[in-house]
Scaffold this active site. Sequence first.
Site, PDB file in Angstrom:
ATOM      1  CG  ASP A   1      -1.897   1.109   1.277  1.00 16.33           C
ATOM      2  OD1 ASP A   1      -2.734   1.170   0.361  1.00 16.33           O
ATOM      3  OD2 ASP A   1      -1.850   1.923   2.221  1.00 16.33           O
TER       4      ASP A   1
ATOM      5  CD  GLU B   1      -2.206   2.146  -3.531  1.00 11.26           C
ATOM      6  OE1 GLU B   1      -3.321   2.675  -3.687  1.00 11.26           O
ATOM      7  OE2 GLU B   1      -1.598   2.171  -2.447  1.00 11.26           O
TER       8      GLU B   1
END
Length: 546
Positions: free
Chosen positions: A214, A279
């Site tokens: 993330d 990401e």
Amino acid sequence: MTAAAANPTPPPSDDDWWRSAVVYQVYVRSFADANGDGVGDLQGIRERLPYLRDLGVDALWLTPFYTSPQIDAGYDVADYRDVDPLFGSLTDFEAMITDAHALGLRIIVDLVPNHTSSAHPWFTAALAAAPGSPERERYLFADGKGESGELPPNDWESIFGGPAWTRLPDGQWYMHLFDPAQPDLNWRHPDVRAEFEDVLRFWLDRGVDGFRIDVAHGMIKAEGLPDVGFNSMTTGQRQSELLGKGRLPYFDQDEVHDIYRAWRPILDSYPGGRMAVAEAWAETPQRLARYIGPDELHQAFSFDFLDVTWSADSFRKVIDTALAESTIVGAPTTWVLSNHDRQRHVTRYGDGEVGLRRARAAALLMLALPGCAYVYQGEELGLPEVLDLPDALRQDPAFLRTGESRDGCRVPIPWSGELAPYGFGPEGSELSWLPAPATWRALSVAAQAGVPGSTLELYRAALRIRHEHPALATTAGGVIWLETEPGVLAFRRTAGDTTLTCVVNIGGAEVTIGGYGRPIVASADLTEQGDGHVLPVDSAAWFERR
């Protein structure tokens, strides 16, 4: 200290599985609820694993299930080595991954390294300590500007809207690029780096096959925390573009690559092809490509494909760019149509019947491309965005700050039955943390399973062919574009003497397709005409020639 792990069932042995895998994103709280409390859980996932095996995916990516106050749906982690009771227990996780491996499915878990929860023991210790203390050095604390430090240390804005700083009663400020309940870590501190290396090993020891990182581009902030230059004119769409594309001193700093160079040997030390996908947002394709390689991460999401408009030129440009980048770094590209942060593509493509036709065609386009495809849960059912959720039920922390909400793509998926929540929980349960609309009754798994032409059966057929067809199963080669009339995309992939051609009609009128062989799957009914087939508007088909 890392607790002793159970003896997990080993994953399949193909080290390169991630190069051509289809990964199914499970938004844990909205997938399946086993205990009837209205929130999805690990046991619910475990019970539905046969559905995912039969769908034909290779791996599951699970959104965070760690101990958390759930301010941002688990992306505010208080304990990286345990399961939140909302979702079950560590024993439940180990049982689930054992069953997944037995079914040939791999498990990718979400890792959230940019920030912790404000309830994390490190941050509670930092709040209890004095300014300048060792406890505060693990985070980004700073003195404010102004005569008495009443102004934030700089002009940085939160992704969720408003300042990226919160002031404490003792006068210092702490940074949070997201919600104030998500304080950013100081990744220049050795404790932080050592902690996450240990967290990686903790889950790898339990058989985890990979990690989705993330905010992979955000952990390192520019030295000195310089101002960006935001002002009253830097608002709305322009600010969102800056925040999203990495053109800021808190995104895509060169030092972030040192972190991944330290992580890669850990991943490589475990058998079975353990992997990580970033990401990450960067200003240029060249900078994004730096995250991928034999000494860093295995993949980075290609969000340009997710952002593409419904036009042949737009798709062609994005596909060509992504495949060119893939060749440069020697790693497969990733294809994504929807995820838990973006409006579902049925709605983005026009909603209603038009949006569904286009979404079905886009699925065949994506699944025919070389590389790794990520499918968001419910995408295989043709679910649209839920646009009319009551404000009082929305839980996205960004909603309170900006009025924009991601809750509409997070509504629990329908499994069966005539009434909401459509089999989301055990028989008789009426609880669901977000309500599903009445129109979803016809979109449930039970309503579509075995029904010719349904979106679920389209995905099942396409995924089966993708695995079995030599031209799609290969990781070698790219695509060969074919000459077509305006508004139509056509490319072929070849293995030996077998060719598969994907044709997508994005134009304004039906077209007749001939010379590519026999059709093996189509997103809409084809009509034979002479030696060819009529392909309707907003549809796609695969043709085979052997």
